[in-house]
Design a protein around this motif. Structure first.
Motif, PDB file in Angstrom:
ATOM      1  N   ASP A 113      50.572  82.580  42.827  1.00  0.00           N
ATOM      2  CA  ASP A 113      51.718  82.884  43.674  1.00  0.00           C
ATOM      3  C   ASP A 113      52.066  81.652  44.497  1.00  0.00           C
ATOM      4  O   ASP A 113      51.337  80.657  44.497  1.00  0.00           O
ATOM      5  CB  ASP A 113      51.430  84.096  44.568  1.00  0.00           C
ATOM      6  CG  ASP A 113      50.184  83.919  45.409  1.00  0.00           C
ATOM      7  OD1 ASP A 113      50.232  83.114  46.355  1.00  0.00           O
ATOM      8  OD2 ASP A 113      49.160  84.576  45.122  1.00  0.00           O
ATOM      9  N   TRP A 114      53.160  81.711  45.228  1.00  0.00           N
ATOM     10  CA  TRP A 114      53.668  80.538  45.948  1.00  0.00           C
ATOM     11  C   TRP A 114      52.722  80.063  47.050  1.00  0.00           C
ATOM     12  O   TRP A 114      52.487  78.865  47.214  1.00  0.00           O
ATOM     13  CB  TRP A 114      55.040  80.850  46.527  1.00  0.00           C
ATOM     14  CG  TRP A 114      55.652  79.731  47.320  1.00  0.00           C
ATOM     15  CD1 TRP A 114      55.959  79.724  48.644  1.00  0.00           C
ATOM     16  CD2 TRP A 114      56.040  78.443  46.821  1.00  0.00           C
ATOM     17  NE1 TRP A 114      56.503  78.518  49.010  1.00  0.00           N
ATOM     18  CE2 TRP A 114      56.569  77.713  47.903  1.00  0.00           C
ATOM     19  CE3 TRP A 114      55.975  77.839  45.557  1.00  0.00           C
ATOM     20  CZ2 TRP A 114      57.048  76.409  47.773  1.00  0.00           C
ATOM     21  CZ3 TRP A 114      56.444  76.530  45.432  1.00  0.00           C
ATOM     22  CH2 TRP A 114      56.961  75.838  46.524  1.00  0.00           C
ATOM     23  N   PHE A 189      51.809  79.830  33.866  1.00  0.00           N
ATOM     24  CA  PHE A 189      53.073  80.539  33.714  1.00  0.00           C
ATOM     25  C   PHE A 189      53.697  80.361  32.329  1.00  0.00           C
ATOM     26  O   PHE A 189      54.902  80.533  32.154  1.00  0.00           O
ATOM     27  CB  PHE A 189      54.047  80.104  34.816  1.00  0.00           C
ATOM     28  CG  PHE A 189      53.673  80.654  36.167  1.00  0.00           C
ATOM     29  CD1 PHE A 189      54.117  81.897  36.588  1.00  0.00           C
ATOM     30  CD2 PHE A 189      52.826  79.936  37.001  1.00  0.00           C
ATOM     31  CE1 PHE A 189      53.737  82.408  37.816  1.00  0.00           C
ATOM     32  CE2 PHE A 189      52.446  80.435  38.235  1.00  0.00           C
ATOM     33  CZ  PHE A 189      52.904  81.683  38.642  1.00  0.00           C
ATOM     34  N   HIS A 191      53.870  77.711  30.010  1.00  0.00           N
ATOM     35  CA  HIS A 191      54.612  76.522  29.576  1.00  0.00           C
ATOM     36  C   HIS A 191      53.661  75.432  29.076  1.00  0.00           C
ATOM     37  O   HIS A 191      53.800  74.257  29.430  1.00  0.00           O
ATOM     38  CB  HIS A 191      55.456  75.979  30.735  1.00  0.00           C
ATOM     39  CG  HIS A 191      56.459  76.959  31.255  1.00  0.00           C
ATOM     40  ND1 HIS A 191      57.691  77.156  30.659  1.00  0.00           N
ATOM     41  CD2 HIS A 191      56.400  77.819  32.300  1.00  0.00           C
ATOM     42  CE1 HIS A 191      58.353  78.097  31.331  1.00  0.00           C
ATOM     43  NE2 HIS A 191      57.594  78.514  32.333  1.00  0.00           N
ATOM     44  N   VAL A 247      59.882  75.679  37.167  1.00  0.00           N
ATOM     45  CA  VAL A 247      58.882  76.751  37.108  1.00  0.00           C
ATOM     46  C   VAL A 247      58.538  77.214  38.525  1.00  0.00           C
ATOM     47  O   VAL A 247      58.398  78.414  38.785  1.00  0.00           O
ATOM     48  CB  VAL A 247      57.617  76.263  36.374  1.00  0.00           C
ATOM     49  CG1 VAL A 247      56.537  77.343  36.371  1.00  0.00           C
ATOM     50  CG2 VAL A 247      57.960  75.854  34.942  1.00  0.00           C
ATOM     51  N   THR A 250      61.706  79.300  39.777  1.00  0.00           N
ATOM     52  CA  THR A 250      62.061  80.562  39.119  1.00  0.00           C
ATOM     53  C   THR A 250      60.889  81.508  38.899  1.00  0.00           C
ATOM     54  O   THR A 250      61.105  82.713  38.751  1.00  0.00           O
ATOM     55  CB  THR A 250      62.707  80.262  37.753  1.00  0.00           C
ATOM     56  OG1 THR A 250      61.766  79.537  36.941  1.00  0.00           O
ATOM     57  CG2 THR A 250      63.966  79.418  37.929  1.00  0.00           C
ATOM     58  N   GLN A 251      59.658  80.990  38.885  1.00  0.00           N
ATOM     59  CA  GLN A 251      58.524  81.857  38.573  1.00  0.00           C
ATOM     60  C   GLN A 251      57.484  81.925  39.687  1.00  0.00           C
ATOM     61  O   GLN A 251      57.081  83.006  40.097  1.00  0.00           O
ATOM     62  CB  GLN A 251      57.850  81.393  37.262  1.00  0.00           C
ATOM     63  CG  GLN A 251      58.714  81.614  36.030  1.00  0.00           C
ATOM     64  CD  GLN A 251      58.013  81.171  34.757  1.00  0.00           C
ATOM     65  OE1 GLN A 251      58.215  80.065  34.267  1.00  0.00           O
ATOM     66  NE2 GLN A 251      57.183  82.044  34.218  1.00  0.00           N
ATOM     67  N   VAL A 252      57.064  80.775  40.182  1.00  0.00           N
ATOM     68  CA  VAL A 252      55.983  80.777  41.167  1.00  0.00           C
ATOM     69  C   VAL A 252      56.442  81.390  42.481  1.00  0.00           C
ATOM     70  O   VAL A 252      55.738  82.223  43.071  1.00  0.00           O
ATOM     71  CB  VAL A 252      55.441  79.345  41.390  1.00  0.00           C
ATOM     72  CG1 VAL A 252      54.304  79.362  42.419  1.00  0.00           C
ATOM     73  CG2 VAL A 252      54.945  78.750  40.080  1.00  0.00           C
ATOM     74  N   ALA A 255      56.605  85.158  42.212  1.00  0.00           N
ATOM     75  CA  ALA A 255      55.422  85.869  41.709  1.00  0.00           C
ATOM     76  C   ALA A 255      54.825  86.758  42.786  1.00  0.00           C
ATOM     77  O   ALA A 255      54.789  86.393  43.968  1.00  0.00           O
ATOM     78  CB  ALA A 255      54.378  84.872  41.216  1.00  0.00           C
TER      79      ALA A 255
END
Length: 483
Positions: A113-114, A189, A191, A247, A250-252, A255
């Protein structure tokens, strides 16, 4: 999904009597059987999908070493420069950077997570600052002579070439650390292909610098090698940093928080045992250099060490990639059986390649044509590789079980295995120095192989409690898999 249709068909066939009651036991058993079959198929496909880009990355990274050796061997004073590169520059540089090498595994396991990502990034920056300072102190102060002459006991003719190489590689550690940290995020994630692309860019950069060095003809091999290492990994780190930006956005950042805050205490409890493993392993590089320097044919042994261990590491690329593969995929229940089957297959392929290199003309081609080794170094290298045959196979086993323990956060058990490795290595090397009869390269490679096999056995034994818990977990319902 086809698996759902199979379950429905089995359940309909289990209807009992006119009342139409469902045979619940039969439905549940059929669901679990089909679910496990589907999950095993998906797991194998997912393993390959995750594994091959990481293996490609490891192969390109590890082939860099043999390519640099081949370049240095074609430049003036090749034996001295090869010995300076393997016995001082790479040995000390890798030893200094060793505490941050496990950032890839740590980031893949912890950057969920962030908030965890930001905290881990802070810890990474602090590690970079401290270890870069250590490298600079060794390279630019009289500490260098204390280490190379007093501790390593390196031959006098490689001391000054080695120091220039150490000065050039000061930025190397920062690039490696930041690259590995961001690579872990990309793997976590989904990639992993970006990791392989970055290493490909690095390899192109390395080849370009090497070509320039060879065109100069009179260039110092250790200087060109140090520039190649530093510039190549810096280019790769810059590319990975650019690829990780979207990434993160948009994802981390979006999350869900899946774990407690990554406090300094939690991070250190997880990471210090991991760091100790890489520290112990890479501190063995100068120890091996010191041992080879004190055994017969020291200069030949130091010159042969980089090409022999370089090709052994190249063959082990698939096994080294297994750590991150296992850390990532064990988040899904009931996947270890597929991971183990894949590991056995990988061991077989690795063994075939190793034997082919040792027993066929391919070995003479690699060491003679590609690595450009000349007699008597060529003959010694070919014989030493026979001793190294089990090394890449043992690293495949290590990758599987180290990944299991890292995923379960039992990193202290990994440290146990590494210190057992050190004990075995030091014992064999000490016996070689005391006896003074065998050429050093054979003792050094033999010690590394035996210690690596023992380490793999210990990791397997210490993984058993974790695997018993993992395999005893019931597969989740099929609807959970859809969700």
């Amino acid at each position: 999904m086809p698996s759902q249709q199979k379950v429905a068909a089995v359940c309909r066939s289990s209807v009992q009597g006119a009342g139409g009651d469902i045979n619940t036991t039969g439905c549940v058993m059929a669901s679990r059987l089909i679910d496990s079959q589907t999950r095993a198929h998906l797991s194998l496909r997912r393993i390959v999908h995750t594994w091959w880009p990481l293996t490609a990355s490891w192969m390109m990274m590890t082939i860099e070493g043999p390519l640099i050796v081949a370049m240095v061997a074609r430049l003036p004073a090749s034996a001295i420069n090869l010995a300076a590169l393997g016995g001082i520059v790479r040995a000390l540089t890798f030893a200094i950077e060793s505490p941050i090498l496990m950032l890839l595994s740590a980031s893949a396991a912890l950057s969920k997570d962030w908030d965890a990502y930001r905290r881990l990034r802070t810890y990474t920056v602090w590690g970079i600052l401290i270890l870069t300072a250590v490298h600079a102190i060794i390279a630019f102060t009289p500490v260098y002579y204390l280490v190379t002459r007093g501790l390593i006991g390196a031959p006098a003719e490689i001391i000054e070439p080695g120091r220039i190489g150490m000065m050039i590689t000061v930025p190397y550690l920062a690039a490696v650390a930041y690259r590995r940290f961001n690579q872990g995020v990309l793997i976590r994630f989904g990639h992993s292909r970006a990791v392989a692309a970055g290493t490909g860019l690095r390899l192109v950069t390395v080849l370009a610098i090497m070509a320039g060095g060879l065109l100069l003809h009179s260039a110092s091999g250790v200087i060109v090698a140090a520039l190649t290492m530093t510039v190549g990994v810096t280019v790769e780190a810059s590319y990975i940093e650019r690829r990780v930006r979207p990434v993160l956005r948009t994802q981390v950042k979006g999350a869900a928080v899946l774990a407690p805050d990554l406090t300094v205490q939690r991070f250190l409890k997880f990471y210090i045992p991991l760091a100790m493993t890489s520290v112990a392993m890479y501190l063995m590089q100068p120890v091996v250099s010191a041992a080879l320097s004190r055994m017969p044919d020291a200069l030949i042994s130091l010159a042969v060490w980089p090409p022999v261990m370089g090709i052994a590491m190249l063959l082990a690329s698939g096994g080294m990639a297994m750590v991150e593969v296992v850390v990532t995929l064990l988040d899904q229940p009931r996947t270890f059986a597929s991971l183990r089957r894949f590991t056995v297959l990988l061991m077989g392929v690795t063994a075939l390649l190793a034997v082919a290199l040792a027993a066929t003309p391919l070995g003479a081609f690699w060491f003679g044509r590609v690595s450009a080794l000349r007699e008597p170094i060529l003959d010694v290298a070919r014989h030493a590789f026979w001793v190294a045959l089990l090394y890449p196979i043992a690293l495949v086993i290590q990758g599987l079980y180290q990944g299991v323990l890292t995923h379960a956060h039992h990193t202290r058990r990994i440290t146990e295995a590494v210190f057992l490795n050190l004990l075995v290595s030091l014992t064999i090397l000490s016996l070689g120095v005391v006896s003074g009869r065998l050429t050093g390269i054979y003792v050094g490679v033999g010690a590394t192989v035996v210690a690596t096999v023992v380490q793999g056995i210990w990791l397997r034994l210490r993984s058993r409690p974790v695997l018993r818990r993992e395999t005893s977990t019931l597969s989740p319902p099929l609807l959970d898999e859809q969700a």
